[in-house]
Design an enzyme around this catalytic site. Structure first.
Site, PDB file in Angstrom:
ATOM      1  N   GLU A 315      49.634  16.984  58.396  1.00  0.00           N
ATOM      2  CA  GLU A 315      48.749  17.523  57.355  1.00  0.00           C
ATOM      3  C   GLU A 315      48.055  16.414  56.554  1.00  0.00           C
ATOM      4  OE1 GLU A 315      51.234  21.542  56.170  1.00  0.00           O
ATOM      5  OE2 GLU A 315      51.717  19.677  55.137  1.00  0.00           O
ATOM      6  N   PRO A 316      47.203  15.620  57.175  1.00  0.00           N
ATOM      7  CA  PRO A 316      46.522  14.585  56.401  1.00  0.00           C
ATOM      8  C   PRO A 316      45.457  15.176  55.476  1.00  0.00           C
ATOM      9  CG  PRO A 316      45.654  14.665  58.631  1.00  0.00           C
ATOM     10  CD  PRO A 316      46.772  15.668  58.575  1.00  0.00           C
ATOM     11  N   ARG A 355      43.314   9.321  38.447  1.00  0.00           N
ATOM     12  CA  ARG A 355      44.300   8.588  39.242  1.00  0.00           C
ATOM     13  C   ARG A 355      44.659   7.217  38.649  1.00  0.00           C
ATOM     14  NH1 ARG A 355      43.560   6.891  43.691  1.00  0.00           N
ATOM     15  NH2 ARG A 355      45.633   7.195  44.555  1.00  0.00           N
ATOM     16  N   CYS A 386      38.448   9.529  24.944  1.00  0.00           N
ATOM     17  CA  CYS A 386      39.105   9.010  23.744  1.00  0.00           C
ATOM     18  C   CYS A 386      40.543   8.591  24.025  1.00  0.00           C
ATOM     19  CB  CYS A 386      39.050  10.064  22.647  1.00  0.00           C
ATOM     20  SG  CYS A 386      37.369  10.580  22.320  1.00  0.00           S
TER      21      CYS A 386
HETATM   22  C1  LIG Z   1      52.865  19.454  51.751  1.00  0.00           C
HETATM   23  C2  LIG Z   1      51.772  18.468  51.716  1.00  0.00           C
HETATM   24  N1  LIG Z   1      51.038  18.264  52.831  1.00  0.00           N
HETATM   25  C3  LIG Z   1      50.016  17.378  52.850  1.00  0.00           C
HETATM   26  C4  LIG Z   1      49.686  16.667  51.714  1.00  0.00           C
HETATM   27  C5  LIG Z   1      48.511  15.727  51.792  1.00  0.00           C
HETATM   28  O1  LIG Z   1      48.824  14.438  51.420  1.00  0.00           O
HETATM   29  P1  LIG Z   1      47.728  13.277  51.643  1.00  0.00           P
HETATM   30  O2  LIG Z   1      46.468  13.742  51.028  1.00  0.00           O
HETATM   31  O3  LIG Z   1      48.307  12.102  50.950  1.00  0.00           O
HETATM   32  O4  LIG Z   1      47.603  13.119  53.132  1.00  0.00           O
HETATM   33  C6  LIG Z   1      50.417  16.849  50.535  1.00  0.00           C
HETATM   34  C7  LIG Z   1      50.077  16.089  49.324  1.00  0.00           C
HETATM   35  O5  LIG Z   1      50.635  16.156  48.299  1.00  0.00           O
HETATM   36  C8  LIG Z   1      51.493  17.772  50.543  1.00  0.00           C
HETATM   37  O6  LIG Z   1      52.208  17.995  49.440  1.00  0.00           O
END
Ligand SMILES: Cc1ncc(COP(=O)(O)O)c(C=O)c1O
EC number: 4.1.1.20
Length: 458
Positions: A315-316, A355, A386
């Protein structure tokens, strides 16, 4: 056009003006030295849409999605919508063959409006309400990742047809020391602890917090179709070996579930968290390297446990969306503190980029409206809010002749900027515009004072 652009050979001696590891793939400078993305001069965007503005390089996003699909051929790639989501972005991910993971009703609605097949959507969240679960089930989301015992009870009570689910576990992989945000350890809010993690198991006051108990509960509800386990070890993970380690622990946990319950889980989701560089020299996780490590780890772990190879899901989020984004700011003042720092104050800050304050993140900043060949000086780019700590970038080099009216571009702001923006100081959130082949398309308009007043009930 810079000398460097005209004579690429001198690039060996001089650092390139825009590091291709950090800036969008279509970044270049035009004949006037203006910074361009998607064949559009960023100063033209600033003139048309004002500042601050988030600019997205559509080619960059599509390129990253394609690269993931090519590198991880036998793995399902699901884009993490929390990093950046609009209907257009959802469509780009879908076109690239990616599913989408969502963790709120609005993220789900946006993915659906973007034409994503509900079967390719994964629902996340550590505090999903019964209403959210009901809506997700009603639209037919493909998979729901269960995060608590309460959620199992809610979902079992409201599902009307078999719902595919995964259980989120913490494999207890501590990625600290890797300049990353850790979520894979037991002592945090997400998921269930693995029974194999003895210390955490012992420490868990409530048996309902461990994975073995969660599996038992889910299996007790035949309407819930338990297909696999999920973990997410953290953010900005640059060492692929950590994912190999996660695979080993997760396959061992799946083998343990087979032993205890006689069920063979067929899906293993190892989350996202792949590192991208924000400043020169930062480490990056390359999908090709990740593919090799995953392949080897799966072979070894499945052989060791004599466990059938599960379907693997990644899941990137950031790795696909971060580098597509550039944020534009107008310089409003330059203050030189005697004996101290030089502050370049811009018209955005922690409301459009939280961030820096949250994680101490570092950024690469460039002058976008002109190219200055003069000397540089060390400055701090400060925000408009502020808070003394409202900074975009500290101690970076910018041309010494920087002055009010100049335009700054901040790289690598596609992920967790638009999606994490706030209204601090009642500042409206910036627009998001996409650029491609010389054309500009507004994806999300600027939030106006009228928008903010419209929510105020008086
Ligand atoms: C369950 C899950 N999957 C995927 C991601 C995506 O992470 P990133 O954007 O660092 O790839 C996150 C980020 O918090 C997450 O909590």
């Amino acid at each position: 056009m810079t000398l460097l652009d005209m004579l690429p050979s001198i690039g060996h001696a001089a650092p390139r003006r825009f590091d291709p590891a950090i800036w969008p793939v279509t970044t270049r400078s035009d004949d006037e030295g203006r910074l361009c993305v998607g064949d559009v001069a960023l100063s033209d965007i600033a003139d048309e849409f004002g500042t601050p503005t988030y600019v997205l390089d559509e080619c960059d996003f599509r390129h990253r999605a394609r690269r993931y699909r090519r590198a991880l051929r036998d793995v399902e790639v699901v884009y993490a919508g929390k990093s950046l989501l609009t209907t257009a972005v959802a469509r780009w991910a879908r076109d690239g063959g990616l599913g989408i993971d969502v963790c709120s009703p609005a993220e789900l609605a946006i993915a659906l409006a973007g034409g994503v097949d509900p079967a390719r959507i994964i629902l996340h969240g550590n505090a999903k309400s019964p209403g959210e679960l009901r809506d997700a089930v009603a639209v037919g989301v493909g998979r729901i990742v269960l995060d608590s015992a309460m959620e199992i009870a809610y979902l079992a009570g409201l599902a009307r047809r078999r719902q595919r689910v995964l259980i989120r576990v913490t494999p207890d992989i501590d990625i600290h020391g890797h300049r990353a945000v850790t979520t894979g350890i037991s002592d945090q809010k997400f998921g269930f602890t693995l029974a194999a993690d003895k210390a955490a198991h012992k420490a868990a006051h409530n048996a309902a917090d461990n994975a073995a108990d969660a599996v038992k509960r889910v299996l007790a509800h035949p309407i819930l179709d338990l297909i696999g386990l999920h973990c997410h070890i953290g953010s900005q993970v640059s060492d692929p070996a950590l994912y190999g380690e996660a695979i080993h622990r997760m396959i061992a946990a799946m083998a343990d579930i087979r032993r205890r319950h006689g069920v063979i889980l067929t899906e293993l989701n190892i989350g996202g968290g792949h590192a991208v560089p924000y400043v020169r020299g930062d480490a990056e996780l390359h999908p090709e390297e990740l593919a090799r490590v995953l392949e080897d780890a799966l072979d070894d772990a499945c052989a060791a446990e004599q466990f059938p190879r599960p379907a693997v899901v990644v899941e990137p989020g950031r790795a696909i969306s971060a580098r597509a984004g550039v944020t534009l700011y107008r310089v409003h003042s330059v203050k030189e503190r005697p004996g101290g720092r030089t502050f370049v104050a811009v018209d955005g800050g922690m409301s459009d980029n939280p961030r820096v304050a949250l994680y101490g993140a570092q950024y690469t900043v460039a002058l976008a409206n002109r190219h200055s060949l003069g000397v540089k000086k060390v400055v701090t780019v400060a925000g408009r809010h502020c808070e003394a700590g409202d900074e975009i970038a500290r101690d970076i080099k910018l041309p010494a002749d920087i002055h009010p009216g100049d335009l700054l571009a901040v790289a690598c702001t596609g992920a967790y900027h638009h999606s994490m923006a706030s209204n601090y100081n009642m500042v409206g959130r910036p627009p998001l515009v996409a650029v491609k082949d010389g054309r500009i398309r507004e994806l999300v308009r600027r939030e106006t004072v009228a928008d903010l007043l419209a929510r105020d009930c008086g």
